[in-house]
Motif scaffolding. Structure first.
Motif, short mmCIF file in Angstrom:
data_model
loop_
_atom_site.label_atom_id
_atom_site.label_comp_id
_atom_site.label_asym_id
_atom_site.label_seq_id
_atom_site.Cartn_x
_atom_site.Cartn_y
_atom_site.Cartn_z
N LEU A 27 19.81 -34.69 102.62
CA LEU A 27 19.51 -33.41 102.68
C LEU A 27 18.58 -33.20 103.76
CD1 LEU A 27 16.76 -32.53 101.37
CD2 LEU A 27 18.03 -32.67 99.28
N HIS A 28 18.44 -32.11 104.44
CA HIS A 28 17.43 -31.74 105.37
C HIS A 28 16.39 -30.89 104.55
CE1 HIS A 28 20.56 -32.73 108.37
NE2 HIS A 28 19.65 -33.10 109.18
N ALA A 29 14.89 -31.15 104.78
CA ALA A 29 13.85 -30.15 104.35
C ALA A 29 12.69 -30.67 105.38
CB ALA A 29 13.67 -30.57 103.08
N PRO A 30 11.77 -29.58 105.53
CA PRO A 30 10.66 -29.60 106.35
C PRO A 30 9.64 -30.70 105.72
CG PRO A 30 10.85 -27.29 105.37
CD PRO A 30 12.11 -28.14 105.15
N ASP A 31 9.53 -30.68 104.56
CA ASP A 31 8.45 -31.80 103.67
C ASP A 31 9.21 -32.15 102.30
OD1 ASP A 31 7.86 -29.56 101.80
OD2 ASP A 31 6.83 -28.66 103.68
N THR A 33 7.86 -31.50 99.22
CA THR A 33 7.92 -30.77 98.03
C THR A 33 9.25 -29.90 98.22
OG1 THR A 33 5.66 -30.69 98.37
CG2 THR A 33 6.90 -28.76 97.12
N LEU A 34 9.52 -29.37 99.35
CA LEU A 34 11.02 -28.65 99.67
C LEU A 34 12.15 -29.52 99.54
CD1 LEU A 34 9.91 -26.04 102.23
CD2 LEU A 34 10.18 -25.69 99.54
N GLN A 37 12.87 -29.66 95.97
CA GLN A 37 13.45 -28.53 95.46
C GLN A 37 14.94 -28.28 95.82
OE1 GLN A 37 11.16 -25.03 95.97
NE2 GLN A 37 9.41 -25.87 94.72
N ALA A 38 15.14 -28.74 97.34
CA ALA A 38 16.86 -28.66 97.66
C ALA A 38 17.45 -29.68 96.94
CB ALA A 38 16.55 -29.07 99.06
N ARG A 40 17.16 -30.48 93.78
CA ARG A 40 17.38 -30.03 92.68
C ARG A 40 18.45 -29.00 92.83
NH1 ARG A 40 17.14 -24.24 90.59
NH2 ARG A 40 16.38 -24.32 88.56
N ASP A 41 18.42 -28.28 93.89
CA ASP A 41 19.45 -27.17 93.86
C ASP A 41 20.91 -27.71 94.42
OD1 ASP A 41 18.03 -24.83 93.27
OD2 ASP A 41 16.96 -24.78 95.28
N LEU A 42 20.72 -28.87 95.24
CA LEU A 42 22.07 -29.29 95.90
C LEU A 42 22.74 -30.15 94.88
CD1 LEU A 42 20.99 -29.85 99.48
CD2 LEU A 42 22.99 -28.48 98.63
N ARG A 45 23.26 -29.43 90.01
CA ARG A 45 23.52 -28.00 89.68
C ARG A 45 24.50 -28.18 88.28
NH1 ARG A 45 24.92 -23.84 93.20
NH2 ARG A 45 27.16 -24.00 92.70
N GLU B 42 20.83 -26.08 102.65
CA GLU B 42 20.02 -26.39 101.43
C GLU B 42 19.40 -24.97 100.84
OE1 GLU B 42 19.89 -27.94 104.44
OE2 GLU B 42 20.27 -30.07 103.97
N ASN B 49 21.88 -20.37 93.84
CA ASN B 49 21.34 -20.75 92.43
C ASN B 49 20.67 -19.85 91.72
OD1 ASN B 49 22.61 -23.12 92.54
ND2 ASN B 49 21.08 -24.50 92.83
N TYR B 142 10.86 -21.47 87.87
CA TYR B 142 11.58 -22.00 89.11
C TYR B 142 11.49 -20.90 90.25
CZ TYR B 142 14.11 -25.02 92.59
OH TYR B 142 14.19 -25.88 93.58
#
Lengths: 95, 258
Positions: A27-31, A33-34, A37-38, A40-42, A45, B42, B49, B142
């Motif tokens: 996935l793509h994320a700026p850092d 921590t995110l 979280q991404a 977790r969301d992707l 589920r 993302e 969600n 969350y």
């Protein structure tokens, strides 16, 4: 922030206690921590995970597909490395 | 009243449940509007969600409201067959998505309240509400965490993200007073040990907001005029449009199912 500037992360999920983390995707994320979280969301589920690792994709050193022959073919002739030739005594039961 | 709308017998307890359910449904619907439009895949999933968490809470609360009202109304009746004036949600949650910063700020201001609210509601004397609270509390924890991470990055990010975040905070702040509003009916439900006094949440809410904004290098907006009216069905101009889209199918083809 353009999508191209956002770093890529590899995601590993452990599905149950006792099992190891398994690569599930990226996935793509700026850092970090995110990215967590991404992930977790992707990828969790549907209740897939108990633990998540994220690793910057650039931190992974990968083998070169062109080296496939040198890297992996030599093992093909070494079937004695598989433990199928050993007789397990009855008493041992399931190993 | 549009034809086919239901009439709800709003006892204090039924109103109390509908207010919470409407908050969750309207905010959940707002988040669903991001489907196909989020800045990155993302975050599209993250917003969906969070929306699904809220719609799940709404369904449980409507189901309970229907049981308490005992007039045969189910979750779909409450969601699709009430007019704007029958909706009891906070004005905050019906405000438009705007840009990503605005959606995140709106979500954060609500979640920073909902998290301690549902945690306290786990001790409700009403067993169904306590069970709904136990599930909602984890979800809202969350939401707070996710939105807080974004607010820090947006506020402390580029000049553009900072400007947009400040604009969102400034515009949405006047809707936060309503979080703590109670009327006579609510007071009865609180006195029964079923609801909780939102005034007890003001300090924790402010602490969360102040902490995250400080980390983002943003100032807490000054206290000033606060807007209200959502709890008694006096809404901003945005709810009608939201309901028109959300209710269109059930209104034009009553009872349609697929």
């Amino acid at each position: 922030m353009a999508a191209a500037e956002i770093p890529l992360w590899e995601v590993f999920i452990r599905s149950r206690n006792g099992l190891s983390h398994k690569h599930v995707g990226s996935l793509h994320a700026p850092d970090a921590t995110l990215a967590l979280q991404a992930a977790r969301d992707l990828y969790t589920r549907r209740g897939e995970g108990l633990s998540i690792w994220v690793v910057p994709s650039h931190a992974i050193t990968a083998s070169d597909p062109a080296d496939k022959g040198m890297m992996f073919e030599p093992t093909a002739s070494k079937i004695y490395r598989h433990p199928t030739f050993y007789e397990v005594p009855e008493e041992v039961g399931h190993m | 009243m549009a034809s086919g709308s239901i009439r709800v017998a709003e006892t204090p307890f039924v109103s109390y449940l509908l207010r919470r359910a409407d908050d969750a449904l309207v905010l959940g619907h707002r988040l669903s509007e991001w489907c196909g439009h989020a800045p990155m895949m993302e975050e599209e999933m993250a917003l969906a969600n969070m929306g699904l968490d809220l719609i799940g809470q709404a369904r449980a609360l409507y189901g309970h409201a229907g049981a308490v009202e005992a007039a045969g109304h189910d979750e779909d009746d409450f969601a699709y067959l009430r007019d704007e004036r029958g909706y009891r949600n906070l004005l905050l949650v019906e405000q438009r998505n705007g840009d990503f910063a605005r959606t995140i700020v709106r979500q954060f201001l609500y979640a920073a309240f909902a998290e301690p609210y549902w945690r306290a509601m786990m001790a409700s004397r009403d067993a169904t509400l306590a069970a709904i609270a136990a599930k909602a509390e984890k979800e809202m924890t969350y939401h707070v965490r996710h939105c807080a991470e974004w607010i820090v990055r947006l506020g402390d990010g580029t000049a553009e993200s900072r400007t947009r975040t400040i604009a969102a905070l400034t515009d949405l702040w006047p809707f936060t007073g309503e979080l703590f509003e109670v009327d006579e009916g609510d007071r009865a439900v609180i006195a029964d040990g079923i609801g909780i006094d939102p005034e007890t949440l003001r300090v924790p809410w402010r602490r969360t907001v102040a902490h995250v904004l400080a980390e983002a290098g943003l100032e807490v907006p000054k206290e000033g005029f606060m807007r209200n009216g959502g709890r008694i069905g006096r809404h901003s101009e945005h709810l009608g449009h939201l309901l028109a889209e959300m209710q269109y199918l059930q209104r034009s083809m009553p009872g349609e199912n697929w």
